[in-house]
Design a protein around this motif. Structure first.
Motif, short mmCIF file in Angstrom:
data_model
loop_
_atom_site.label_atom_id
_atom_site.label_comp_id
_atom_site.label_asym_id
_atom_site.label_seq_id
_atom_site.Cartn_x
_atom_site.Cartn_y
_atom_site.Cartn_z
N LEU B 27 0.76 -1.23 -0.10
CA LEU B 27 0.31 -0.01 0.08
C LEU B 27 0.68 1.38 -0.21
O LEU B 27 0.51 2.23 -0.65
CB LEU B 27 -0.80 0.01 1.21
CG LEU B 27 -2.02 -1.14 1.10
CD1 LEU B 27 -2.91 -1.05 2.38
CD2 LEU B 27 -2.86 -1.13 -0.02
N ARG B 28 1.79 1.38 0.80
CA ARG B 28 2.95 2.51 1.05
C ARG B 28 3.36 2.67 -0.29
O ARG B 28 3.33 3.74 -1.23
CB ARG B 28 4.05 1.94 1.89
CG ARG B 28 4.66 3.26 2.29
CD ARG B 28 5.72 3.05 3.37
NE ARG B 28 5.12 2.54 4.70
CZ ARG B 28 5.11 1.34 5.10
NH1 ARG B 28 5.80 0.40 4.72
NH2 ARG B 28 4.76 0.96 6.30
N SER B 30 2.31 1.72 -3.66
CA SER B 30 1.37 2.14 -4.21
C SER B 30 0.90 3.71 -4.21
O SER B 30 0.72 4.33 -5.26
CB SER B 30 0.32 1.49 -4.43
OG SER B 30 -0.78 1.39 -5.28
N ARG B 34 1.55 6.99 -6.65
CA ARG B 34 0.71 7.91 -7.22
C ARG B 34 0.76 9.37 -6.54
O ARG B 34 0.51 10.40 -7.41
CB ARG B 34 -1.04 7.41 -6.56
CG ARG B 34 -1.77 8.19 -6.78
CD ARG B 34 -2.25 8.20 -8.38
NE ARG B 34 -3.27 8.97 -8.76
CZ ARG B 34 -3.47 9.38 -10.19
NH1 ARG B 34 -2.47 9.38 -10.88
NH2 ARG B 34 -4.52 10.23 -10.41
N MET B 54 -7.89 6.05 -3.08
CA MET B 54 -7.74 4.91 -2.56
C MET B 54 -9.19 4.42 -1.97
O MET B 54 -9.39 3.32 -1.98
CB MET B 54 -6.78 4.70 -1.49
CG MET B 54 -5.15 4.59 -2.03
SD MET B 54 -4.84 3.03 -2.77
CE MET B 54 -4.65 2.17 -1.28
N GLY B 55 -9.67 5.31 -1.30
CA GLY B 55 -11.18 4.89 -0.51
C GLY B 55 -11.07 4.85 0.79
O GLY B 55 -9.75 4.92 1.39
N ASP B 56 -12.09 4.60 1.33
CA ASP B 56 -12.07 4.30 3.04
C ASP B 56 -11.28 3.15 3.19
O ASP B 56 -11.38 1.98 3.05
CB ASP B 56 -13.50 4.30 3.31
CG ASP B 56 -13.95 4.23 4.65
OD1 ASP B 56 -12.77 4.07 5.58
OD2 ASP B 56 -14.81 4.48 5.20
N ASN B 59 -12.60 0.04 4.96
CA ASN B 59 -13.43 -0.87 3.64
C ASN B 59 -12.41 -1.64 3.13
O ASN B 59 -12.65 -2.84 3.00
CB ASN B 59 -14.17 -0.27 2.63
CG ASN B 59 -15.42 0.61 3.03
OD1 ASN B 59 -16.12 0.07 4.24
ND2 ASN B 59 -16.07 1.53 2.34
N ILE B 60 -11.13 -1.24 3.10
CA ILE B 60 -10.04 -1.85 2.54
C ILE B 60 -9.44 -2.82 3.93
O ILE B 60 -9.27 -4.09 3.32
CB ILE B 60 -8.56 -1.22 2.25
CG1 ILE B 60 -8.94 -0.17 1.16
CG2 ILE B 60 -7.58 -1.77 1.89
CD1 ILE B 60 -7.91 0.80 0.74
#
Lengths: 116, 305
Positions: B27-28, B30, B34, B54-56, B59-60
């Protein structure tokens, strides 16, 4: 779009995006959106679990790579041989389904037009 | 912790160990990639934009838990089920059973009963079975809560072949002491100086938890007042006057084993928080115990490994 449609075709979509060249998670989301004019919009919580599932199944392979700009390494995914076979099978399956649906909907539309 | 790390921590909440670190790194990498792209495009608020895309994070986290944790939870639950059936092999006790004084207390919230073992009875019976015991109070713990500054009454049992001693103590917390008061057990926030001169009890679950630390194989055998076999020593928990509900003893062992397995993956509490999964687990364990009830008497065994 109906989220179930995306969910049902998620593996096919991801494999098709990863097939041409190694790509990382965030790029996959943007690629899917750009290539479909924003039609495919991965909800948060969908992409990474799906990628990890495909990786566990052996259809894709992930590896961390450092970019020339520096910073943290980025995990790139590439398709494997078994992933290629899976993609090919899913493409055929999808094409057969799409063709059948078109025939059905086309006939329905035709008969509807004939009635009017 | 900066905003990016906060987001990553939230998105991987509930995961554990090497897998968590790997996903955090992914995640870091990616998100940073960005951010770099957005900054090149002249975005003045690249970090927030990237996180928004990325979103909430919650939820991930839920998605990742489903993918990485739930299969392990189910695997552990199934393993316990398999153990229940696979540990049918004959087990013979080389020593006579010893009876540990037990009291039961119904919980007001439902029809379940909790069982409590009397410390002095545990001591007497294990001593009689040849297990050496040391009742020297544990040394005080510095820099801790006020209670810990006092010496802790304890019983230390040395089982043959055990990796470590069985240590029972009247410390508040997991091993909370309970005291018989006017025929009813009450929680004792200030435990007696001696755990053997008073009618002090410990929860059966706590006892099982401490037993597990000895590293000895633990088996539950029988259906009517099942016995607990620890290594070569057999403990009888219930009596004719107090029938210990067999499915509860079986499910105590099974639930503890499952929780232990899950905690290895670090997500037990998170799974509870996100999935309400403890209810499912509770039901599964009790179904397992009920299922065992249907088996012939000779097959009523479960091993906690």
């Amino acid at each position: 779009m109906n989220p179930n449609l995306l969910k049902g075709n998620l593996d096919l979509i991801l494999l098709a995006i990863i097939e041409p060249e190694p790509i990382y998670g965030g790029e996959i989301t943007r690629e899917a959106s750009e290539r479909t004019n924003g039609y495919f919009d991965f909800k948060e919580g969908t992409l990474y679990p799906a990628l990890h599932r495909l990786e566990k199944s052996g259809f894709i392979r992930g590896s961390f790579q450092y970019l020339p700009r520096g910073g943290s390494p980025v995990k790139f995914y590439e398709i494997t041989e078994s992933g290629q076979r899976e993609l090919s099978a899913k493409r055929k399956e999808h094409q057969a389904f799409g063709s059948a649906m078109n025939s059905l909907l086309g006939d329905s539309l035709g008969s509807l037009l004939r009635k009017t | 912790m900066n905003r990016l790390e906060q987001y990553i921590a939230q998105a991987t909440k509930g995961l554990y160990g090497k897998k968590k670190l790997e996903i955090q790194a992914e995640l870091r990498g990616s998100i940073e990639a960005r951010i770099w792209q957005l900054e090149l495009q002249g975005n003045q608020n690249a970090l927030e934009t990237a996180l928004l895309e990325m979103g909430d994070a919650r939820n991930i986290s839920v998605g990742l838990i489903k993918e990485h944790l739930m299969p392990n939870v189910l695997k552990n639950a199934v393993l316990v089920g398999i153990f229940a059936i696979a540990s049918i092999s004959a087990l013979t006790s080389s020593q006579a059973q010893i009876q540990v004084e037990t009291v039961g207390q119904s919980l007001s919230t439902d029809k379940m009963s909790m069982y409590y073992l009397r410390f002095s009875s545990i001591k007497e019976n294990l001593e009689a079975a040849g297990i050496s015991v040391d009742d020297t109070p544990l040394a005080p713990v510095e820099n801790s809560v006020a209670y810990s500054l006092a010496t802790k009454p304890s019983l230390r049992f040395r089982f043959p072949d055990a990796k470590q001693d069985l240590v029972l103590q009247t410390a508040p917390g997991f091993d909370s002491p309970w005291k018989a008061d006017a025929g009813e057990l009450v929680f004792d926030p200030k435990p007696s100086a001696s755990i053997t001169n008073d009618r002090v009890y410990m929860n059966l679950w706590s006892f099982l938890h401490q037993l597990k630390k000895t590293g000895l194989p633990i088996n539950v055998e029988g259906w009517r007042n099942p016995s607990l076999k620890v290594g070569k020593t057999t403990l009888q928990i219930g009596s004719e006057k107090l029938l210990v509900t067999p499915w509860q003893l079986y499910s105590s062992i099974a639930s503890q084993a499952v929780q232990e397995g899950v905690s290895e993956f670090g997500g037990w509490l998170m799974v509870m928080e996100y999935m309400g999964y403890e209810i499912m687990l509770f039901v599964l364990m009790h179904l397992l115990a009920r299922f065992m009830q249907l088996l012939p008497q000779s097959m009523h065994r479960i091993q906690w490994v």
